[in-house]
Design an enzyme around this catalytic site. Sequence first.
Site, PDB file in Angstrom:
ATOM      1  N   GLY A 145      49.310 -16.098 -58.364  1.00  0.00           N
ATOM      2  CA  GLY A 145      50.436 -17.016 -58.368  1.00  0.00           C
ATOM      3  C   GLY A 145      50.920 -17.243 -56.945  1.00  0.00           C
ATOM      4  CD  GLN A 185      54.598 -16.150 -52.512  1.00  0.00           C
ATOM      5  OE1 GLN A 185      54.351 -16.667 -53.587  1.00  0.00           O
ATOM      6  NE2 GLN A 185      54.006 -15.033 -52.117  1.00  0.00           N
ATOM      7  CB  CYS A 191      53.884 -10.094 -53.434  1.00  0.00           C
ATOM      8  SG  CYS A 191      54.672 -11.598 -52.842  1.00  0.00           S
ATOM      9  CG  LEU A 192      48.994 -14.057 -52.477  1.00  0.00           C
ATOM     10  CD1 LEU A 192      48.738 -15.542 -52.724  1.00  0.00           C
ATOM     11  CD2 LEU A 192      47.721 -13.344 -52.068  1.00  0.00           C
ATOM     12  CG  HIS A 237      55.612 -11.893 -58.556  1.00  0.00           C
ATOM     13  ND1 HIS A 237      55.432 -10.627 -58.042  1.00  0.00           N
ATOM     14  CD2 HIS A 237      55.453 -12.726 -57.493  1.00  0.00           C
ATOM     15  CE1 HIS A 237      55.196 -10.697 -56.744  1.00  0.00           C
ATOM     16  NE2 HIS A 237      55.191 -11.965 -56.383  1.00  0.00           N
ATOM     17  CD  GLU A 238      54.166 -16.282 -58.138  1.00  0.00           C
ATOM     18  OE1 GLU A 238      54.761 -16.706 -57.126  1.00  0.00           O
ATOM     19  OE2 GLU A 238      53.330 -15.357 -58.083  1.00  0.00           O
ATOM     20  CG  HIS A 295      58.177 -15.441 -54.761  1.00  0.00           C
ATOM     21  ND1 HIS A 295      58.403 -14.774 -53.572  1.00  0.00           N
ATOM     22  CD2 HIS A 295      57.008 -14.946 -55.248  1.00  0.00           C
ATOM     23  CE1 HIS A 295      57.405 -13.916 -53.352  1.00  0.00           C
ATOM     24  NE2 HIS A 295      56.550 -13.992 -54.356  1.00  0.00           N
TER      25      HIS A 295
HETATM   26 NI    NI Z   1      54.798 -12.956 -54.654  1.00  0.00          NI
END
Ligand code: NI
Length: 182
Positions: A46, A51, A89-90, A131-132, A135
């Site tokens: 995701g 991000q 997480c990226l 999670h997204e 963000h």
């Molecule tokens: Ni993330």
Amino acid sequence: MATRAIRLFGDPVLRTPAAEVTTFDKELRVLVKDLLDTMLDAPGVGLAAPQIGVGLRVFTYDVDDQIGHLVNPVLHFPSDEDQDGEEGCLSVPGLSWDCKRKQHVVAHGQNVYGDPVSIEGSALMARCIQHEADHLDGILFVDRLDAETKRAALEAIREAEWANEPPPVVKASPHPLFGRAR
Ligand code: NI
């Protein structure tokens, strides 16, 4: 294909609540395409607009071969059932911890054309959506860890190689929402 630099933990844009999307135009379609390209290239399950430095309520997902996007998501939890599992997480590359989430979620929102859409998910899909969506509120999964795990996580992040790298050089965006955190 256009990939964009992924902002890392510590970047203020990740802590800034994103704005509702009100204009469903070409700029939004480019944003969704860039999110998809960047997510698939990473690869990640995701990716949320903040991000890549864009303060708008949009995210993309790639879970169990379901690839998609959601604009202006609103989450509902049809049961109180929780799940425990590893999460990463990226924006916190190379690190992951056990994070408690709801097991089932329904997300209502819009697609890139402004049509109402819903995504329903359990297990990993539910984890990804939560999670997204976090963000978009400036919340990172590290905030959701239990106290002891969180302490360990913050220490690991401080010691991570990427933590002391200079932030990516990005062109200033002409969109007024985009530059809020910079
Ligand atoms: Ni993330």
